[in-house]
Scaffold this active site. Structure first.
Site, PDB file in Angstrom:
ATOM      1  CG  ASP A  67      -0.300  -0.508   2.481  1.00 50.97           C
ATOM      2  OD1 ASP A  67       0.942  -0.483   2.546  1.00 50.97           O
ATOM      3  OD2 ASP A  67      -1.012  -0.916   3.403  1.00 50.97           O
ATOM      4  CG  ASN A 136      -8.572  -1.336  12.113  1.00 54.60           C
ATOM      5  OD1 ASN A 136      -7.659  -2.033  11.662  1.00 54.60           O
ATOM      6  ND2 ASN A 136      -8.971  -0.225  11.529  1.00 54.60           N
ATOM      7  CG  HIS A 138      -5.639  -2.105   8.913  1.00 53.46           C
ATOM      8  ND1 HIS A 138      -5.686  -0.764   9.205  1.00 53.46           N
ATOM      9  CD2 HIS A 138      -4.332  -2.455   9.105  1.00 53.46           C
ATOM     10  CE1 HIS A 138      -4.492  -0.332   9.534  1.00 53.46           C
ATOM     11  NE2 HIS A 138      -3.647  -1.338   9.487  1.00 53.46           N
ATOM     12  CD  GLU A 143      -8.472   1.010   7.702  1.00 56.51           C
ATOM     13  OE1 GLU A 143      -8.384   0.071   8.512  1.00 56.51           O
ATOM     14  OE2 GLU A 143      -7.886   2.088   7.890  1.00 56.51           O
TER      15      GLU A 143
HETATM   16  C1  F6R Z   1       1.614  -1.460   6.113  1.00 60.58           C
HETATM   17  C2  F6R Z   1       0.283  -2.060   6.219  1.00 60.58           C
HETATM   18  C3  F6R Z   1      -0.475  -2.070   7.499  1.00 60.58           C
HETATM   19  C4  F6R Z   1       0.388  -2.450   8.711  1.00 60.58           C
HETATM   20  C5  F6R Z   1      -0.441  -2.428   9.986  1.00 60.58           C
HETATM   21  C6  F6R Z   1       0.403  -2.689  11.208  1.00 60.58           C
HETATM   22  O1  F6R Z   1       2.111  -1.552   4.794  1.00 60.58           O
HETATM   23  O2  F6R Z   1      -0.206  -2.514   5.238  1.00 60.58           O
HETATM   24  O3  F6R Z   1      -1.539  -2.989   7.374  1.00 60.58           O
HETATM   25  O4  F6R Z   1       0.935  -3.728   8.512  1.00 60.58           O
HETATM   26  O5  F6R Z   1      -1.053  -1.168  10.119  1.00 60.58           O
HETATM   27  O6  F6R Z   1       1.296  -1.625  11.397  1.00 60.58           O
HETATM   28  P1  F6R Z   1       2.410  -1.677  12.531  1.00 60.58           P
HETATM   29  O7  F6R Z   1       3.372  -2.747  12.146  1.00 60.58           O
HETATM   30  O8  F6R Z   1       3.053  -0.310  12.476  1.00 60.58           O
HETATM   31  O9  F6R Z   1       1.704  -1.953  13.810  1.00 60.58           O
END
Ligand code: F6R
Length: 244
Positions: A67, A136, A138, A143
């Site tokens: 992303d 959450n 995701h 989301e």
């Molecule tokens: C990042 C992504 C997000 C993260 C998720 C966890 O490219 O796609 O889904 O993997 O938000 O983020 P952290 O590792 O910072 O807790």
């Protein structure tokens, strides 16, 4: 789903690096799906170390990131392109032309999403997809909601995600409100998936993976339909495990 519970973040990073490295050793021209965020940083550091010690060769590896914020310039230090260059690509012998991140500068996000999805398919699909998980649930920026998108698309970030990601910005108002993200279908097409979960704040989202249910308000539960997922979590995230 194969589950590995590690004592701490260091151990999680070491285990994850071993799995990534094995993939690259077994198939030097692997197509890797990569993630940003805090969780994979320890693993990226280890992979860079292996590369610098001459133990791991990235020269034929191709990568696709999950992303990118939208809109955002590649040179903005908050962009995921910048993050990947800083945390991994500049430290290893990968050909930068073989690294792909959705283009946050694209004039037409829909055209960019279609191009990105096609580029993954044209390379033959992802061999190993790395994932983190949001508090959450995701994955990528898919989301929670009533419906989920199967292909790469533009999405609104939820308040929860904006709040969680504000730790990387000076103020919460600076967090972009939209992102381009691979869809649930794009992720599930990967041949193998490696999901990393660290920290107590991920406990609730993680525990949903140990029930038989799939629910769109925890997108990570869709991973239950994939035949080859390795989940590595640390003790802080796992706690006492699923309720008996
Ligand atoms: C990042 C992504 C997000 C993260 C998720 C966890 O490219 O796609 O889904 O993997 O938000 O983020 P952290 O590792 O910072 O807790």
């Amino acid at each position: 789903m194969r589950v590995i519970v590690c004592e701490n973040y260091e151990e999680l990073s070491a285990q994850a690096a071993k799995i990534m490295a094995s993939q690259i050793i077994l198939k030097p021209n692997s197509i890797l799906g990569l993630a940003t965020g805090s969780t994979p940083v320890g693993m990226y550091n280890r992979l860079a170390e292996m590369n610098q010690n001459g133990d791991l060769d990235f020269s034929k590896v191709i990568t696709f990131n999950l992303d990118e914020y939208y809109p955002i310039e590649k040179t903005n230090c908050q962009s995921y392109r910048y993050f990947m260059n800083e945390n991994l690509f500049s430290k290893i012998n990968i050909d930068i032309n073989n690294t792909h991140v959705p283009n946050g500068e694209a004039a037409d996000p829909m055209v960019e999403c279609a191009r990105y999805e096609r580029a993954i398919a044209d390379c033959g699909g992802i061999d190993l997809q790395l994932l983190g998980i949001g508090q959450n649930g995701h994955i990528g920026f898919n989301e929670p909601g009533e419906t989920l998108s199967s292909v790469t698309h533009i999405t609104d970030l939820t308040e929860n995600t904006i709040k969680a990601n504000s730790r990387f910005f000076d103020k919460i108002e600076d967090v972009p409100k939209k992102a381009l993200t691979m869809g649930i279908g794009s992720i599930l097409k990967a041949k193998k998936i490696l999901l990393l979960v660290s920290g107590q704040n991920k406990h609730d989202a993680l525990m949903d993976l140990f029930t038989p249910e799939i629910k769109t308000n925890n997108p990570a539960t869709l991973l239950k339909v994939h035949p080859d997922v390795i989940l590595i979590c640390d003790r802080a995230a796992y706690g006492d495990g699923p309720a008996k």
